[in-house]
Design a protein around this motif. Structure first.
Motif, PDB file in Angstrom:
ATOM      1  N   ASN A  27     -61.659 -12.200 -13.270  1.00  0.00           N
ATOM      2  CA  ASN A  27     -60.392 -11.564 -13.641  1.00  0.00           C
ATOM      3  C   ASN A  27     -60.157 -10.278 -12.848  1.00  0.00           C
ATOM      4  O   ASN A  27     -59.009  -9.916 -12.576  1.00  0.00           O
ATOM      5  N   THR A  28     -61.241  -9.613 -12.484  1.00  0.00           N
ATOM      6  CA  THR A  28     -61.121  -8.350 -11.743  1.00  0.00           C
ATOM      7  C   THR A  28     -60.841  -8.581 -10.268  1.00  0.00           C
ATOM      8  O   THR A  28     -59.972  -7.936  -9.667  1.00  0.00           O
ATOM      9  N   TYR A  29     -61.581  -9.511  -9.654  1.00  0.00           N
ATOM     10  CA  TYR A  29     -61.521  -9.672  -8.204  1.00  0.00           C
ATOM     11  C   TYR A  29     -60.807 -10.951  -7.749  1.00  0.00           C
ATOM     12  O   TYR A  29     -60.504 -11.092  -6.560  1.00  0.00           O
ATOM     13  N   GLY A  30     -60.540 -11.859  -8.672  1.00  0.00           N
ATOM     14  CA  GLY A  30     -59.946 -13.137  -8.286  1.00  0.00           C
ATOM     15  C   GLY A  30     -58.561 -13.023  -7.692  1.00  0.00           C
ATOM     16  O   GLY A  30     -58.102 -13.921  -6.986  1.00  0.00           O
ATOM     17  N   LYS A  31     -57.894 -11.910  -7.926  1.00  0.00           N
ATOM     18  CA  LYS A  31     -56.532 -11.714  -7.415  1.00  0.00           C
ATOM     19  C   LYS A  31     -56.508 -11.315  -5.937  1.00  0.00           C
ATOM     20  O   LYS A  31     -55.450 -11.310  -5.308  1.00  0.00           O
ATOM     21  N   TYR A  32     -57.676 -10.965  -5.389  1.00  0.00           N
ATOM     22  CA  TYR A  32     -57.721 -10.480  -4.011  1.00  0.00           C
ATOM     23  C   TYR A  32     -57.814 -11.635  -3.022  1.00  0.00           C
ATOM     24  O   TYR A  32     -58.107 -12.769  -3.387  1.00  0.00           O
ATOM     25  N   SER A  33     -57.580 -11.336  -1.748  1.00  0.00           N
ATOM     26  CA  SER A  33     -57.513 -12.375  -0.725  1.00  0.00           C
ATOM     27  C   SER A  33     -58.889 -13.002  -0.494  1.00  0.00           C
ATOM     28  O   SER A  33     -59.927 -12.342  -0.633  1.00  0.00           O
ATOM     29  N   TYR A  74     -77.411   0.651 -23.112  1.00  0.00           N
ATOM     30  CA  TYR A  74     -77.523  -0.590 -22.344  1.00  0.00           C
ATOM     31  C   TYR A  74     -76.674  -1.678 -22.993  1.00  0.00           C
ATOM     32  O   TYR A  74     -76.819  -1.988 -24.175  1.00  0.00           O
ATOM     33  N   LEU A  75     -75.770  -2.269 -22.205  1.00  0.00           N
ATOM     34  CA  LEU A  75     -74.903  -3.346 -22.681  1.00  0.00           C
ATOM     35  C   LEU A  75     -75.537  -4.688 -22.346  1.00  0.00           C
ATOM     36  O   LEU A  75     -75.713  -5.026 -21.175  1.00  0.00           O
ATOM     37  N   ASP A  76     -75.879  -5.442 -23.350  1.00  0.00           N
ATOM     38  CA  ASP A  76     -76.500  -6.758 -23.179  1.00  0.00           C
ATOM     39  C   ASP A  76     -75.423  -7.808 -23.381  1.00  0.00           C
ATOM     40  O   ASP A  76     -75.119  -8.206 -24.512  1.00  0.00           O
ATOM     41  N   ILE A  77     -74.822  -8.261 -22.278  1.00  0.00           N
ATOM     42  CA  ILE A  77     -73.674  -9.163 -22.327  1.00  0.00           C
ATOM     43  C   ILE A  77     -74.021 -10.463 -21.622  1.00  0.00           C
ATOM     44  O   ILE A  77     -74.586 -10.451 -20.521  1.00  0.00           O
ATOM     45  N   PRO A  78     -73.676 -11.622 -22.219  1.00  0.00           N
ATOM     46  CA  PRO A  78     -74.016 -12.918 -21.618  1.00  0.00           C
ATOM     47  C   PRO A  78     -73.460 -13.063 -20.198  1.00  0.00           C
ATOM     48  O   PRO A  78     -72.388 -12.542 -19.865  1.00  0.00           O
ATOM     49  N   GLN A  79     -74.203 -13.786 -19.385  1.00  0.00           N
ATOM     50  CA  GLN A  79     -73.829 -13.967 -17.982  1.00  0.00           C
ATOM     51  C   GLN A  79     -72.454 -14.612 -17.839  1.00  0.00           C
ATOM     52  O   GLN A  79     -71.658 -14.236 -16.971  1.00  0.00           O
ATOM     53  N   GLU A  80     -72.158 -15.606 -18.696  1.00  0.00           N
ATOM     54  CA  GLU A  80     -70.880 -16.307 -18.604  1.00  0.00           C
ATOM     55  C   GLU A  80     -69.705 -15.348 -18.825  1.00  0.00           C
ATOM     56  O   GLU A  80     -68.673 -15.431 -18.147  1.00  0.00           O
ATOM     57  N   CYS A  81     -69.842 -14.435 -19.795  1.00  0.00           N
ATOM     58  CA  CYS A  81     -68.786 -13.447 -20.064  1.00  0.00           C
ATOM     59  C   CYS A  81     -68.598 -12.528 -18.864  1.00  0.00           C
ATOM     60  O   CYS A  81     -67.467 -12.204 -18.470  1.00  0.00           O
ATOM     61  N   ARG A  82     -69.705 -12.127 -18.275  1.00  0.00           N
ATOM     62  CA  ARG A  82     -69.625 -11.234 -17.123  1.00  0.00           C
ATOM     63  C   ARG A  82     -68.983 -11.924 -15.928  1.00  0.00           C
ATOM     64  O   ARG A  82     -68.229 -11.311 -15.170  1.00  0.00           O
ATOM     65  N   ALA A  83     -69.266 -13.207 -15.770  1.00  0.00           N
ATOM     66  CA  ALA A  83     -68.656 -13.966 -14.668  1.00  0.00           C
ATOM     67  C   ALA A  83     -67.137 -14.035 -14.840  1.00  0.00           C
ATOM     68  O   ALA A  83     -66.378 -13.855 -13.871  1.00  0.00           O
ATOM     69  N   PHE A  84     -66.673 -14.288 -16.071  1.00  0.00           N
ATOM     70  CA  PHE A  84     -65.229 -14.314 -16.331  1.00  0.00           C
ATOM     71  C   PHE A  84     -64.599 -12.956 -16.033  1.00  0.00           C
ATOM     72  O   PHE A  84     -63.498 -12.874 -15.465  1.00  0.00           O
ATOM     73  N   TYR A  85     -65.283 -11.884 -16.414  1.00  0.00           N
ATOM     74  CA  TYR A  85     -64.763 -10.541 -16.167  1.00  0.00           C
ATOM     75  C   TYR A  85     -64.617 -10.287 -14.667  1.00  0.00           C
ATOM     76  O   TYR A  85     -63.600  -9.739 -14.205  1.00  0.00           O
ATOM     77  N   ILE A  86     -65.613 -10.686 -13.889  1.00  0.00           N
ATOM     78  CA  ILE A  86     -65.566 -10.488 -12.432  1.00  0.00           C
ATOM     79  C   ILE A  86     -64.436 -11.297 -11.809  1.00  0.00           C
ATOM     80  O   ILE A  86     -63.713 -10.822 -10.936  1.00  0.00           O
TER      81      ILE A  86
END
Length: 346
Positions: A259-265, A245-257
């Motif tokens: 970076n992953t999806y922000g390039k899409y329309s 189980y990966l316990d990662i802060p919400q803010e870090c996960r938001a940045f990851y999302i």
């Protein structure tokens, strides 16, 4: 020479001798689902197959054979040329594997033609139907599974990729399903394979590894987009040997999302948000769409993570023997992988 062989020998020859598989079923049968890496060199096209089948049922076998010969006679040269072209990619091998649906007249006919031309042909006893039995039985096996889990945006897919790069056995369900698993998972992935083809591809991946070796999976829902993980395998995942189980802060996960999806329309992102409107609720949906339209992607993601985090359940267990919790202050994936491997014996 024509020889009929069972499914185990058929797949063993493909794997160990790197032989081409010739699927002589019609294009529509092949496009729906086929053995991975097989080539479609059809005996009858879709309309011809339908006509021959109708004659067989309504008139008789002899009449169906005659109609089939009428269709095939003009295409025999093209069939052989197609197989020659395929064989060139396999060092001009004179050995080929072949199947139709049940291992009947279609494969027998093309096998005879290819044998007369000089090929050694190994025909699958029971055809594609027997292969499907093999696929379905492969999900009944008990695999040693290490399951990587964590809230949305934890970067599980990237972590598994790094593990694969290090030589670990990874089954990437999302890659096979052509879907990243979330409401946004369809974006830029193209059309998903049919359920049957998803199962064929998944079984092929499983077959690459020894049954006693550890396989790493990402925690998934039963459905990945519109494709269902076979129930027996899904239950095996729920009963994983280890759950990381990966316990990662919400803010870090938001940045990851972002970076992953922000390039899409914006249109694709809006469509994805609307897919979960019932779960977000009217007010949170309205807020998310307003933030998206105003270009505040990070704030939009944080707003939606409220729903995702609330819906998340540590998927499997609180069994200390199986559960390994990795607390991560950031998303340095190399460090996370090192932390996992320091805690888990493979």
């Amino acid at each position: 020479m024509v020889k009929r062989i069972n499914i185990d020998d058929f797949l063993k020859m493909q794997r160990e001798e790197n032989l081409p598989i010739i699927d002589v079923r019609s294009p529509i049968e092949y496009s729906h689902a086929h053995i991975p890496d097989a080539y479609n060199v059809y005996l009858f096209n879709d309309e011809e197959r339908k006509n021959v089948g109708t004659i067989y049922k309504q008139v008789g076998r002899k009449e169906a054979v005659l109609k089939g010969l009428e269709y095939v006679s003009v295409r025999m040269t093209d069939i052989l040329k197609s197989i020659d072209d395929i064989a060139k990619n396999y060092n001009n091998t004179n050995k080929i594997l072949m199947h139709c649906f049940r291992g009947g007249m279609r494969s027998e006919s093309v096998a005879w033609l290819c044998s007369s031309y000089g090929y050694d042909v190994y025909v699958l006893e029971g055809g594609y139907k027997k292969y499907r039995n093999y696929v379905l039985s492969s999900f009944e096996k008990k695999y040693r599974i290490y399951l990587l889990t964590g809230r949305t945006g934890s970067g599980k897919t990237l972590i598994l990729k790094r593990l694969k790069d290090k030589g670990f056995n990874v089954i990437d369900l999302e890659k096979i399903a052509k879907h990243k698993g979330s409401a946004f998972g369809w974006i830029d992935e193209g059309e998903q394979p049919s359920q049957e083809q998803f199962e064929n591809l998944l079984s092929c991946e499983l077959s690459k590894y020894d049954i006693n070796s550890v396989l790493w999976f990402e925690d998934e829902s039963l459905l990945i987009g519109k494709r269902a993980i076979p129930k027996s395998l899904f239950n095996n995942m729920r009963d994983a040997e280890k759950i990381i189980y990966l316990d990662i802060p919400q803010e870090c996960r938001a940045f990851y999302i972002v970076n992953t999806y922000g390039k899409y329309s914006i249109d694709d992102l809006r469509e994805s948000i609307l897919k979960i409107k019932k779960r977000l609720g009217g007010e949170r949906l309205k807020e998310s769409l307003e933030l998206l339209d105003s270009g505040k992607m990070y704030e939009c993601v944080l707003n939606m993570l409220y729903y995702y985090d609330k819906a998340y359940k540590l998927s499997i267990t609180d069994d200390e023997e199986r559960l390994v919790s990795i607390e991560c202050k950031n998303q340095n994936f190399d460090e996370i992988v090192d932390s996992i491997l320091a805690r888990v014996k493979c």
